[in-house]
Motif scaffolding. Structure first.
Motif, PDB file in Angstrom:
ATOM      1  N   LEU A  41    -119.983 -34.493 -24.659  1.00  0.00           N
ATOM      2  CA  LEU A  41    -120.179 -35.241 -25.906  1.00  0.00           C
ATOM      3  C   LEU A  41    -121.325 -36.246 -25.822  1.00  0.00           C
ATOM      4  O   LEU A  41    -121.995 -36.524 -26.807  1.00  0.00           O
ATOM      5  CB  LEU A  41    -118.896 -35.986 -26.271  1.00  0.00           C
ATOM      6  N   GLN A  42    -121.496 -36.812 -24.622  1.00  0.00           N
ATOM      7  CA  GLN A  42    -122.551 -37.798 -24.408  1.00  0.00           C
ATOM      8  C   GLN A  42    -122.902 -37.819 -22.918  1.00  0.00           C
ATOM      9  O   GLN A  42    -122.147 -37.326 -22.084  1.00  0.00           O
ATOM     10  CB  GLN A  42    -122.102 -39.187 -24.870  1.00  0.00           C
ATOM     11  N   ILE A  43    -124.036 -38.389 -22.600  1.00  0.00           N
ATOM     12  CA  ILE A  43    -124.458 -38.471 -21.200  1.00  0.00           C
ATOM     13  C   ILE A  43    -123.561 -39.456 -20.458  1.00  0.00           C
ATOM     14  O   ILE A  43    -123.200 -40.508 -20.985  1.00  0.00           O
ATOM     15  CB  ILE A  43    -125.942 -38.872 -21.110  1.00  0.00           C
ATOM     16  N   VAL A  44    -123.202 -39.072 -19.241  1.00  0.00           N
ATOM     17  CA  VAL A  44    -122.395 -39.901 -18.356  1.00  0.00           C
ATOM     18  C   VAL A  44    -123.278 -40.340 -17.194  1.00  0.00           C
ATOM     19  O   VAL A  44    -124.053 -39.540 -16.672  1.00  0.00           O
ATOM     20  CB  VAL A  44    -121.169 -39.111 -17.834  1.00  0.00           C
ATOM     21  N   VAL A  45    -123.150 -41.606 -16.813  1.00  0.00           N
ATOM     22  CA  VAL A  45    -123.914 -42.136 -15.687  1.00  0.00           C
ATOM     23  C   VAL A  45    -122.949 -42.686 -14.651  1.00  0.00           C
ATOM     24  O   VAL A  45    -122.019 -43.411 -14.987  1.00  0.00           O
ATOM     25  CB  VAL A  45    -124.880 -43.256 -16.156  1.00  0.00           C
ATOM     26  N   PHE A  46    -123.186 -42.311 -13.388  1.00  0.00           N
ATOM     27  CA  PHE A  46    -122.445 -42.879 -12.268  1.00  0.00           C
ATOM     28  C   PHE A  46    -123.385 -43.810 -11.509  1.00  0.00           C
ATOM     29  O   PHE A  46    -124.488 -43.405 -11.154  1.00  0.00           O
ATOM     30  CB  PHE A  46    -121.980 -41.792 -11.282  1.00  0.00           C
TER      31      PHE A  46
END
Length: 134
Positions: A41-46
């Motif tokens: 659904l959207q970009i994920v950042v770790f």
């Protein structure tokens, strides 16, 4: 506050992320599956961070001070490597990235689209990469 603390952070904070970014603490392996679902659904950042490393603390402070992405654009997760090395290893294996510390990893549709470490971690560059990926 000394100049050293301004640059590297207060030793009492132990590198805990500040409220500038609405981090989701990554503390359980099952959260990786949830993050992959969110990445559809959207970009994920770790942000993988070593709480005992001054370089990692400096990278985190620099990143947080320049971060301008909204919660609609990016879902940010914070990983304390010393407490959760198993999760770090799972991230490396699942997304095909070499473990680094500190490290920033962005995923979209369950795949790594961007990863950097150490002094290459740059909130403004992440913003460019997010715009390109959307």
């Amino acid at each position: 506050m000394s100049i050293f603390n301004k640059i590297f952070g207060d030793s009492d904070s132990k590198g805990t992320p500040q409220n500038r970014i609405n981090w989701t603490q990554l503390t359980q392996l099952k959260q990786l599956d949830e993050a992959v679902e969110v990445s559809n659904l959207q970009i994920v950042v770790f942000f993988k961070h070593s709480t005992r490393c001054s370089i990692s603390r400096m990278a985190l402070k620099q990143f947080e001070s320049h971060y301008k992405l909204s919660e609609e654009e990016v879902k940010p997760y914070f990983l304390d490597l010393l407490s959760h090395r198993d999760i770090s290893n799972a991230i490396a294996e699942r997304f095909g990235v070499e473990h680094q510390s500190p490290q920033l990893i962005a995923i979209k549709d369950g795949k790594c689209i961007y990863t950097v470490s150490h002094s290459d971690i740059d909130a403004e560059e992440l913003q460019v990469r997010v715009a390109e990926a959307n």
